[in-house]
Design a protein around this motif. Sequence first.
Motif, PDB file in Angstrom:
ATOM      1  N   VAL A 137       0.834  -1.205   0.000  1.00 43.68           N
ATOM      2  CA  VAL A 137       0.000   0.000   0.000  1.00 43.68           C
ATOM      3  C   VAL A 137       0.871   1.257   0.000  1.00 43.68           C
ATOM      4  CG1 VAL A 137      -1.729   1.319   1.280  1.00 43.68           C
ATOM      5  CG2 VAL A 137      -1.896  -1.174   1.157  1.00 43.68           C
ATOM      6  N   LYS A 138       1.931   1.243   0.819  1.00 41.10           N
ATOM      7  CA  LYS A 138       2.794   2.421   0.912  1.00 41.10           C
ATOM      8  C   LYS A 138       3.410   2.755  -0.431  1.00 41.10           C
ATOM      9  CE  LYS A 138       6.920   2.035   2.521  1.00 41.10           C
ATOM     10  NZ  LYS A 138       8.072   1.787   3.414  1.00 41.10           N
ATOM     11  N   GLU A 139       3.845   1.732  -1.173  1.00 42.16           N
ATOM     12  CA  GLU A 139       4.487   1.973  -2.465  1.00 42.16           C
ATOM     13  C   GLU A 139       3.500   2.504  -3.492  1.00 42.16           C
ATOM     14  OE1 GLU A 139       7.220   0.042  -0.079  1.00 42.16           O
ATOM     15  OE2 GLU A 139       5.207  -0.692  -0.572  1.00 42.16           O
ATOM     16  N   PHE A 140       2.229   2.081  -3.403  1.00 38.62           N
ATOM     17  CA  PHE A 140       1.234   2.596  -4.344  1.00 38.62           C
ATOM     18  C   PHE A 140       0.845   4.032  -3.996  1.00 38.62           C
ATOM     19  CE2 PHE A 140       0.489  -1.972  -5.198  1.00 38.62           C
ATOM     20  CZ  PHE A 140       0.563  -1.931  -6.586  1.00 38.62           C
ATOM     21  N   LEU A 141       0.806   4.343  -2.705  1.00 38.77           N
ATOM     22  CA  LEU A 141       0.484   5.697  -2.278  1.00 38.77           C
ATOM     23  C   LEU A 141       1.660   6.644  -2.479  1.00 38.77           C
ATOM     24  CD1 LEU A 141      -1.496   4.971   1.027  1.00 38.77           C
ATOM     25  CD2 LEU A 141      -2.430   5.586  -1.210  1.00 38.77           C
ATOM     26  N   LEU A 142       2.865   6.142  -2.213  1.00 37.41           N
ATOM     27  CA  LEU A 142       4.093   6.929  -2.378  1.00 37.41           C
ATOM     28  C   LEU A 142       5.004   6.168  -3.331  1.00 37.41           C
ATOM     29  CD1 LEU A 142       4.653   7.826   1.380  1.00 37.41           C
ATOM     30  CD2 LEU A 142       3.717   9.342  -0.380  1.00 37.41           C
ATOM     31  N   PHE A 143       4.725   6.268  -4.603  1.00 37.73           N
ATOM     32  CA  PHE A 143       5.440   5.456  -5.588  1.00 37.73           C
ATOM     33  C   PHE A 143       6.919   5.797  -5.647  1.00 37.73           C
ATOM     34  CE2 PHE A 143       6.689   4.305  -9.988  1.00 37.73           C
ATOM     35  CZ  PHE A 143       6.423   2.947  -9.908  1.00 37.73           C
ATOM     36  N   SER A 185       9.233   3.308  -4.030  1.00 38.73           N
ATOM     37  CA  SER A 185       9.259   1.928  -4.518  1.00 38.73           C
ATOM     38  C   SER A 185      10.588   1.619  -5.181  1.00 38.73           C
ATOM     39  CB  SER A 185       8.129   1.703  -5.529  1.00 38.73           C
ATOM     40  OG  SER A 185       8.364   2.458  -6.709  1.00 38.73           O
TER      41      SER A 185
END
Length: 257
Positions: free
Chosen positions: A143-149, A152
């Motif tokens: 979720v974190k990577e999708f919200l704060l790409f 990533s």
Amino acid sequence: MKVLWLSNCSLVDMENKGTGSWLFSMSKALCSRGIELYNITQTSNRELAEKQGDNIKEWRLPKTKLKNGLPPQKHINIILNIIDEIKPDIIHIWGVELYWGLLSARGYIKGNILLEIQGLKSSCAEVYYGGMNFKEILSTLRVKEFLLFNRSLIFGKRIFKKWGKFEEEILTAHRSISIQSEWVKARIKPFISKETKLFDTGIIVRNEFFEAESWGYRNKKDNPVIFAIISREILFFKASFAVSIAFCSAPSLRPSA
């Protein structure tokens, strides 16, 4: 002699936390020989800070967004004003991972300039995923990577690869380059001019390596020792972290029991 460093490390009133540890040792060695040493670096502080140590004067610029590899003109002007004030005999640029080398490559900074190279982001980009396959790379996305790409692994590799064009620009423009290994020499050879002078320089190891007590290790197959080295910079952290993920997730990379 006056020497100005452009580095990624704060040397005045700061503890040696591992990153650029050789700079601490080298700065002490230079100052002990009567060199007037100055250092320009950048930190997460919002304002310019000027620090005076026992033997080193330092300026800490706030980190800022870059446009075409460079900070705002306001920051460039600060650096140029400092150089005009110091009038250094030598400007030593530590590394190509920050924008310092672009300042001289594009003519903002002039004089006797030495470019120091330990590694290249473009080389890191080639092995950024640490041997992970496509499925393993996707498994790092939460979720974190999708919200704060931008946090990533995929984005991190993209940034490293993009900076490669600036590294090439820096290397092409400089005529005095200090290298620390044959690997670096081989990597930069396609980009440097025939007139470029290469200097093989050693890096001073900090005192802790000589003064620390040695520790014993009994070779036990069921208790392997893993050494990992990371940097405080978040992008370098992700590059090293990728190797760690690959090590832990890929059975073929695990040590046998």
